[in-house]
Design a protein around this motif. Structure first.
Motif, short mmCIF file in Angstrom:
data_model
loop_
_atom_site.label_atom_id
_atom_site.label_comp_id
_atom_site.label_asym_id
_atom_site.label_seq_id
_atom_site.Cartn_x
_atom_site.Cartn_y
_atom_site.Cartn_z
N MET B 1 -54.78 40.85 22.90
CA MET B 1 -53.47 41.42 22.53
C MET B 1 -52.12 40.68 22.84
SD MET B 1 -52.19 44.21 20.99
CE MET B 1 -53.37 45.66 21.28
N TYR B 2 -51.85 40.10 24.04
CA TYR B 2 -50.75 39.56 24.45
C TYR B 2 -50.75 38.31 23.72
CZ TYR B 2 -53.17 36.56 27.94
OH TYR B 2 -53.87 35.82 28.48
N LEU B 5 -48.71 38.69 20.63
CA LEU B 5 -47.23 38.72 20.88
C LEU B 5 -46.63 37.38 21.21
CD1 LEU B 5 -45.09 40.93 21.56
CD2 LEU B 5 -45.64 40.45 24.04
N MET B 6 -47.42 36.51 21.67
CA MET B 6 -46.98 35.12 22.34
C MET B 6 -46.69 34.58 20.77
SD MET B 6 -46.50 35.14 25.24
CE MET B 6 -46.42 33.56 26.10
N MET B 9 -43.82 35.60 19.41
CA MET B 9 -42.57 34.93 20.02
C MET B 9 -42.39 33.52 19.53
SD MET B 9 -42.78 36.74 23.61
CE MET B 9 -41.74 35.51 24.55
N THR B 12 -40.71 33.31 16.23
CA THR B 12 -39.38 33.73 16.41
C THR B 12 -38.64 32.58 16.83
OG1 THR B 12 -40.17 35.79 17.12
CG2 THR B 12 -37.92 35.73 16.77
N MET B 13 -38.90 31.88 17.94
CA MET B 13 -38.20 31.03 18.59
C MET B 13 -38.08 29.82 17.83
SD MET B 13 -37.86 31.28 22.03
CE MET B 13 -38.55 30.67 23.41
N CYS B 16 -35.42 30.20 15.37
CA CYS B 16 -34.07 29.59 15.99
C CYS B 16 -33.93 28.18 15.76
CB CYS B 16 -33.82 30.09 17.43
SG CYS B 16 -34.45 31.58 17.85
N LYS B 17 -33.42 27.98 14.52
CA LYS B 17 -33.06 26.61 14.17
C LYS B 17 -32.11 25.88 15.03
CE LYS B 17 -30.51 28.30 10.40
NZ LYS B 17 -30.00 29.35 10.25
N LEU B 20 -28.21 26.60 14.48
CA LEU B 20 -28.05 28.02 14.65
C LEU B 20 -26.62 28.38 14.70
CD1 LEU B 20 -29.53 30.93 14.87
CD2 LEU B 20 -28.88 30.79 17.28
#
Lengths: 1019, 478
Positions: B1-2, B5-6, B9, B12-13, B16-17, B20
């Motif tokens: 499960m985690y 999530l990783m 994440m 998403t990271m 973050c171009k 930004l």
């Protein structure tokens, strides 16, 4: 089946949350948790089995039921505001718990940035306001309800227009720019808290000093307001709660103005005094008939209605809270309103033993029409005060009356009732605020957390201007303006937190992480004109015949940050906090983008020292802190010289557009930095019945971004802000709470006060900052100077009126003034003081004539409980504050073609008839009504802001009708106001020019007095 | 499960171009990507005009100096204007500061062209015209500054380059030299005539016209005659019909040397029209002609009706209903300036296609006539050209009194009278103090003009404050 329980079942079905029926267990334990001080049940107490994650929470009546497995030995009872208790089961099936009065603030859990802390460990200055303190008040937003609740948190009300919630100033006005604090809603830095239904709020924490707020470095210079919304509890039986109230409001007072006969008398007197023929209008007998009190016509009865419903509950693995609400406020002025629909879904889930996830979602839609009540040219109340009293609201033929009969004598004001009735404007804000978060325990004590957020706003504004042909201020062409804008902000945060106790004495908590937030905006607006048909269903852009304008653009900003905090606690005696944040902001050029904001604080819990032996002091803590905070809340792209469209022109019929530079660049623009020191002392005494919290702070904002006033030779380029100013706020705050019980009456008394000094230490080149001018004379009222607070009142000093010609001829103030020798100054004119001694009254004789900053801002409340009755009173006030009554300045000025204040009858009309109200004249030779100390008034006030009286049905009666709890109440808002101020409302706040002008009376929309009748039911 | 999530994440990271924090100015340029070509240069020249019609510029205050004259009563309800009209104002009077910075904004836009356009590779003729427009507008601003305040700080391209804006005021001679140089540059560079899509841009004639006026003010009569004759003998002919100068439907107008062009639906509305039209007819009722002015017109002079409405005139103000009789009570004085307030022939209200006139050839005829008379020559030809167009008999051996009369009726409401009277007072031709002391009734009581204090208005106090001692107030206002 009773109706509530039926509803409950339907809701249970609809929400469709995974079954949280309690698993049947071998044994169970039940009981009731009560408050020892008054025996009242305590809801929402977490009851867990020590050493497990299993648990439940008490219901609204304080009752819990918990299933036990073999080996479960000890129950842990905890709740915010109460000291945690552990009780061994020992085979009992009923365990009632009485939380002692020692349930103190110190054991509260305080939400701070990126975590929470027990209040006893807090070394910074943090104020907490519990949800229940601000609920079910007839206000649209928690901002209003926060007023007076915590020392140093000043909510400045900007009048009482529905939906105008006021401004928050934490520890003074920290900058001349945007000084609103950062508002964080469920972990998302989110602008303002006005979209949140106050009844959804569990708690509000206000981070006041640098140590507490530095973790939000970038935007923390003006303080941080952290809003935590209500959530369900694990193992909590489903609970449905309904809140509804309905109420009415009305104007607190109106201004006394002249009746028709007195007005004619004074108008005529002007001409006689000036030796010119009386305008025929004032000899018209029809104009002596009093027909309308315009303020009474304008101010009607307002209504406030609220209904909200929440459902919450939880299983062992999941919990939720869902709520929906509607708030509908109709103001005391015709047609003014604010309406909000809100919805919220919060949930938390445990996945396995190590992972927790949660989410919050808020959807709101708020609509209002902000009526014009700020203009000194055509504001609604301004107009009502001045419109001719002999005119009827409507003529006998049903048309609106107007001043067109003689605009030069009756004033170029439109019938305010016509205006209020014909306003067609609407602002609609739709907001989605959502986040998802996860917490994973990597090893014991070390957690990785992530928080992803979205804040989306959609704004739609419309304004239709009708053709006005039968009023003095006409409008030949109708037009519709539509504005749309969308903004969305994305937040990503990832951080590690670590907590460990070493060797029993050393407790360490640390958190470190990364966060970024982007802000995208997009807007367009369109105007069309000439709508052949003005009926409501035709008032849409497609029906307009001619093109007006179309504008649109896009904006983008971003922040990127790394942050860390380290807490160390030695033996519960010595506390240390260190915080650091590095922030990058897109508002500045690449070289100046990054700001670094450190903060430190330390605490000494003196009462935990062995040597400490003062029996009546239960707890004593001394704290000290220092830190730096940033502010980047200024316009974007100021480091660039921007060139863009500056206007439209035609050559013959050839339409063209001009392009020119619009802004001077400042490549060096960078952060404002606020440096703040805090010294705090908190104590609990007399068996913890008295809690005292004292704080002293000193905050200096350096590199304050200021746009130096543009020297005219630069033209009209917008001037970039420069990091040149210094502003200082320092002050003392005190919070006191006392609770006790006399017989069956338990009571609490609390109070807070802040004494804050604001001083501009440095501007630019020793110059001043001006502000909005008042009325058609363009009268300056407020200026900001070095060495003084922001926005002081600036004008002439006076010393009464000249009573005789002899006084004029011998007055040294005007001995060299040509107006004296030209005979332009007459008895009955104002004696202005010649401060620079040149014998003339000139601009140079102006000086500081007052300050709009209160010396003390305070609030106090008291609550009583007796059996099923509860009574609470909440007062707030400002002391040592001044108001510039600009409305009165014009209201007693006879040179305008307007009605005047009734007190004008007491004017000077012969020696010694008046020393305060100048003579009647049509001339402005002496400018009797220029900005002067004649119009400075004491603005101190004390308000019984809320009075609430409630009755809670006793449990048996409640259960007979199938509910857990039922309370009726009556609440009043602005019940009593004690003030010497002569205007409509002493709470004037910011009107037209941000921080640069405060407490100037433009005849703003006043706050009303309202009463509501409410009901809470929980089942 | 985690693990899932990783992954979320990590994505998403990555999202973050790196850039930004780089923000883009949308829908705008910077100096790095402007001034590239002829289109940019034309756009920059087009930016010289929109501000002129601003409400706080020629939309009203810049037209309002003439309330000091005997031609008009301020009306309206602005206290600051009462003080201006009565000569009781002090330096903080708003009227003094309304468009101070607007004029410098015009100068700033002109300076930007003068700095940047020479570097653009483009058609030389077009470049000359654009530079000519910039010099013309800059000269025009200093001309207006000169008439009102006498001396102000001069900001040229050199100040822009060296970023020095807080400079002392120039001397009268420097002011005159600046105006002369700018209009001479403009006269050199501008076209004699503009084509139909550029109607309303200044021409050589406009620059000559202002030069001619400047020389008259400087009492350099030969040059006033020389440049005035350039206009008179050029293609800038008087219209046959005086009133066509104030007719919104006349677009090509040889007599209109310079005006602020209005085009309904595109430019700002004609703000001056709002101010001059009677209140009950959708205007704001400012600046009303006096009876004294009306009585100056000779019998049968058609210019009276074209200049102002008087009681009994029939007008179609719209937007509802047909022709109506203009009655007492619509204005205080019983008149309004028709030159500035026209109603649409469609009958639906004020005509916002009406241009705001700034300089007409008729003015230049009278400038030349005055220069001739004052330098001992005969000015009959020029005066009679103007009279002839009005259908009035010739004058012979015209004296200054004839000239003064003719200027008053020809140019009434065009913001000339007060400044003319000052010029003539300085030359001992009239006595302005005595002239203004005469009580002309309720709407023009006697006023105390102080000589020489009121030859110039005070510099705005706000600007003096902002200059930190660099800008020095005009004499007698200290």
């Amino acid at each position: 089946m009773s109706l509530p329980s039926m509803l409950k079942q339907v809701i249970a079905f609809v929400v469709c949350i995974a079954s949280f029926q309690q698993a049947m267990a071998q044994t169970s334990v039940t009981g009731k948790v009560t408050d020892q001080s008054n025996g009242a049940p305590v809801p929402n107490v977490s009851v867990t089995i020590k050493g497990t994650s299993r648990g439940t929470a008490t219901n609204i009546n304080g009752v819990y039921v918990l299933s036990l497995q073999n080996g479960d030995a000890v129950l842990v009872f905890s709740s915010a505001g109460y000291e945690t208790r552990e009780i061994a089961v020992n085979g009992k099936s009923t365990i009632d718990v009485s939380f002692s009065i020692s349930s103190t603030k110190l054991s509260e859990v305080v939400v701070i940035g990126y975590g929470s802390q027990s209040r006893k460990d807090v070394t910074g200055a943090v104020a907490s306001v519990k949800g229940e303190q601000i609920q079910n008040l007839p206000v649209s937003s928690a901002t209003q309800a926060l007023q007076g609740r915590a020392a140093g948190v000043n909510v400045v009300r900007n009048g009482g227009s529905p939906g105008n919630t006021g401004s928050i100033r934490i520890r003074g006005t920290g900058t001349i720019n945007n000084a609103e604090p950062l508002v964080v809603i469920d972990g998302i830095p989110a602008g303002d808290l006005n979209s949140v239904n106050p009844n959804d709020i569990a708690s509000i924490e206000i981070l006041k000093d640098a140590s507490a707020s530095a973790i939000y470095g970038t935007r923390a210079a003006n303080g941080v307001v952290i809003v935590t919304t209500k959530r369900g509890n694990f193992e909590q039986p489903m609970r449905v709660s309904l809140n509804t109230y309905t109420g009415r409001s009305q104007a607190r007072k109106t201004l006394e103005v002249l009746d028709a006969a007195s007005l004619s008398l004074l108008k005529k007197e002007r001409y006689v005094n000036d030796n010119i023929p009386v305008a025929s209008e004032w000899n018209d007998p029809n104009n002596l008939v009093q027909r309308t009190d315009w303020q009474n016509e304008l101010f009607g009865r307002g209504t406030t209605n609220n209904i909200d419903l929440s459902v919450s509950g939880g299983s062992a693995k999941s919990s939720f809270m869902i709520s929906g609400g509607m708030y509908d406020e109709k103001g005391i002025i015709t047609n003014s309103y604010f309406k909000r629909y809100s919805m919220r879904i919060n949930s938390d889930h445990k996945i396995g033993n190590k992972l927790k996830i949660g989410q919050s979602l808020q959807l709101t839609r708020a609509t209002d029409n902000s009526l014009n009540t700020l203009s000194s040219q055509d504001g609604l109340i301004w107009s009502a005060v001045r419109f001719m009293p002999f005119l009827p609201v409507k003529n006998s033929d049903g048309t609106w009356s107007s001043s067109q009969g003689s605009p030069n004598q009756y004033g170029d004001i439109n019938n305010p009732i016509f205006t209020a009735n014909s306003v067609d404007s609407r602002n609609t804000n739709t907001r989605l605020l959502a986040n998802a978060n996860a917490e994973y325990e990597i090893i014991k004590g070390l957690k990785l957390k992530a928080n992803l957020g979205l804040d989306g706003n959609h704004y739609q504004g419309r304004s239709f201007n009708i053709i006005v042909s039968d009023q003095t201020r006409g409008n030949a062409r109708n037009s519709l303006s539509n504005n749309f804008s969308e903004s969305y902000s994305l937040l990503g945060e990832y951080f590690l937190s670590y907590s460990k106790v070493l060797g029993g004495l050393h407790k360490i908590d640390a958190v470190a992480g990364y966060t970024s937030q982007t802000f995208d905006g997009d807007y367009f607006s369109a105007v069309k004109r000439d709508f052949p048909n003005e009926s409501m269903e035709q008032r849409y852009l497609d029906a307009g015949q001619n093109f007006g304008s179309i504008n649109g653009n896009r904006t983008y900003d971003a922040l990127q940050s790394a942050f860390g905090r380290f807490n160390y606690d030695f033996d519960k005696r010595y506390l240390l906090t260190a915080t650091f944040r590095a922030d990058g902001s897109s508002k500045f050029a690449p070289e100046n983008r990054w700001g670094y904001f450190p903060a430190f604080s330390a605490g000494w819990r003196i009462s935990n020292e062995k040597f400490f032996d003062v029996s009546f002091i239960n707890d004593l803590k001394l704290t000290a802190g220092w830190g730096q905070l940033g502010n980047q809340n200024v316009s974007s792209l100021q480091y660039l010289a921007l060139i863009g469209n500056v206007g439209q022109y035609s050559f013959g019929t050839n339409d063209v557009t001009g392009v020119a530079q619009r802004r001077l660049p400042n490549y060096l623009i960078s952060w404002e930095t606020a440096e703040m020191a805090n010294l705090g002392l908190s104590a609990e005494m007399f068996n913890r019945s008295l809690q005292v919290n004292l704080n002293y702070f000193d905050k200096t904002t350096n590199d304050m971004l200021l746009a130096p006033p543009t020297i005219g030779t630069v033209g009209r380029l917008s001037i970039p802000d420069k990091n040149v100013g210094t502003l200082k706020n320092s002050g003392f705050e005190i919070d006191l709470n006392y609770n006790n019980k006399i017989g069956q009456v338990s009571y609490r008394v609390g109070g807070n006060a802040a004494f804050i000094k604001n001083k501009v230490v440095k501007l630019f080149d020793g110059n001043y900052i001006g502000s909005s001018a008042y009325g058609r004379m363009g009268q300056e009222i407020s200026r900001t100077y070095e060495g003084m607070p922001i926005g002081i009142f600036y004008g002439w000093k006076t010393n009464g009126l000249y009573q005789t010609a002899q006084e004029i001829s011998s007055d040294v103030n005007i001995k060299n003034d040509s107006r004296r020798t030209d005979g332009l100054i007459q008895p009955g004119d104002v004696r202005f003081l010649d401060l620079n001694g040149d014998g003339k009254i000139t601009e140079a004789d102006r000086t500081t004539i007052g300050s709009p900053h209160p010396k003390m801002v305070y609030g106090f409340n008291t609550d009583f409980n007796y059996k099923n009755f509860d009574l609470s009173l909440f007062f707030l006030g400002n002391a040592g504050v001044e108001i510039y009554n600009a409305d009165r300045m014009q209201g007693i000025d006879p040179t305008y073609p307007f009605n005047m204040y009734a007190e004008t009858l007491d004017r000077w009309n012969g020696p010694n008839t008046s020393n305060t109200i100048p003579r009647m004249t049509t001339k402005r030779n002496n400018l009797n009504h220029r900005t002067s100390d004649m119009f400075i008034e004491n603005g101190s006030f004390l308000r019984l802001k809320n009075l609430s009286f409630g009755y809670t049905l006793d449990e048996k009666a409640a259960s007979r009708i199938g509910v857990d709890r039922l309370r009726f109440y009556v609440t009043g808002q602005n019940v009593l106001t004690f003030t010497k101020y002569s205007g409509l409302d002493p709470e004037l706040g910011y009107a037209n020019d941000g921080n640069r002008q405060i407490n100037v009376d433009y005849a703003q929309y006043p706050q009303s007095r309202s009463w509501i009748l409410g009901l809470n039911v929980t089942f | 499960m985690y693990r899932g999530l990783m992954i979320v994440m990590t994505i998403t990271m990555m999202g973050c171009k790196k850039d930004l924090l780089d923000s883009t100015p949308y829908a705008q340029a910077t100096s790095a990507n402007f001034w590239r070509n002829a289109e940019d240069a034309v756009s920059a020249a087009n930016a010289l005009y929109p501000l002129l019609g601003d409400e706080m510029f020629f939309g009203h205050p810049e037209q309002a100096w003439d309330i000091c004259s005997d031609d008009q009563w301020r009306s309206g309800d602005w206290g600051n204007e009462q003080a201006i009209e009565d000569f009781t104002f002090d330096a903080s009077n708003d009227q003094l500061n309304w468009n101070w910075s607007l004029k410098y904004e015009e100068i700033s836009r002109a300076n930007a062209i003068i700095i940047n356009v020479p570097k653009i590779e483009m058609d030389a003729n077009l470049r000359n015209r654009i530079l000519g427009e910039a010099y013309f507008i800059r000269g025009l601003m200093y001309w207006h500054f000169y008439k009102i305040y006498g001396q102000v700080p001069i900001i040229t391209e050199e100040n822009v380059i060296s970023n020095t804006y807080n400079v002392p005021k120039a001397t009268i001679e420097q002011m005159e030299a600046r105006i002369e140089t700018d209009f001479k540059e403009a006269a050199q560079l501008l076209y004699l005539q503009n084509d139909g899509t550029n109607t309303g841009r200044p021409t050589k004639g406009a620059a000559w016209g202002y030069l001619s006026k400047l020389y008259l003010y400087k009492k350099d009569f030969p040059n006033a005659i020389l440049y005035g004759n350039n206009v008179i003998n050029g293609s800038y002919k008087l219209l046959n019909k005086f009133s066509d100068n104030f007719n919104a439907d006349i677009i090509e107008n040889s007599e209109m040397l310079f005006s602020i062009q209005r085009h309904r639906g595109w430019t700002e509305e004609n703000m001056a029209t709002w101010y001059y039209a009677p209140r009950p007819w959708d205007g704001w009722g400012f600046q009303e002609p006096t009876d004294d002015l009306a009585s100056e017109f000779e019998a049968g002079d058609p210019r009276l009706k074209a200049t102002m409405a008087s009681i009994g005139d029939v007008i179609t103000p719209g937007p509802t209903g047909g022709p109506v009789v203009y009655t007492a009570g619509l204005n205080n004085t019983g008149h309004y300036f028709r030159k500035h307030a026209a109603f649409r022939v469609e009958g639906d209200g004020l005509d916002h296609d009406l241009d705001i006139p700034l300089l007409r050839t008729a003015d230049i005829y009278l400038v030349v006539a005055e220069a001739k008379i004052r330098s001992g020559q005969n000015g009959d030809g020029e005066i009679n050209a103007v009279r002839k167009r009005a259908g009035l008999p010739n004058v012979t051996n015209a004296k200054m009194s004839n000239l003064i009369h003719e200027r008053r009726v020809e140019l009434a409401g065009e913001n000339e009278r007060h400044i003319d009277l000052i010029r003539w007072d300085k030359a001992n031709i009239v006595n302005i103090v005595a002239h203004y002391a005469i009580n002309r009734g309720q709407w023009k009581p006697g006023r105390q003009f102080q000589r020489p204090k009121h030859y110039y208005f005070a510099l705005p106090q706000r600007q003096i404050d902002l200059s930190n001692g660099v800008l020095i107030q005009n004499p007698n206002y200290k």
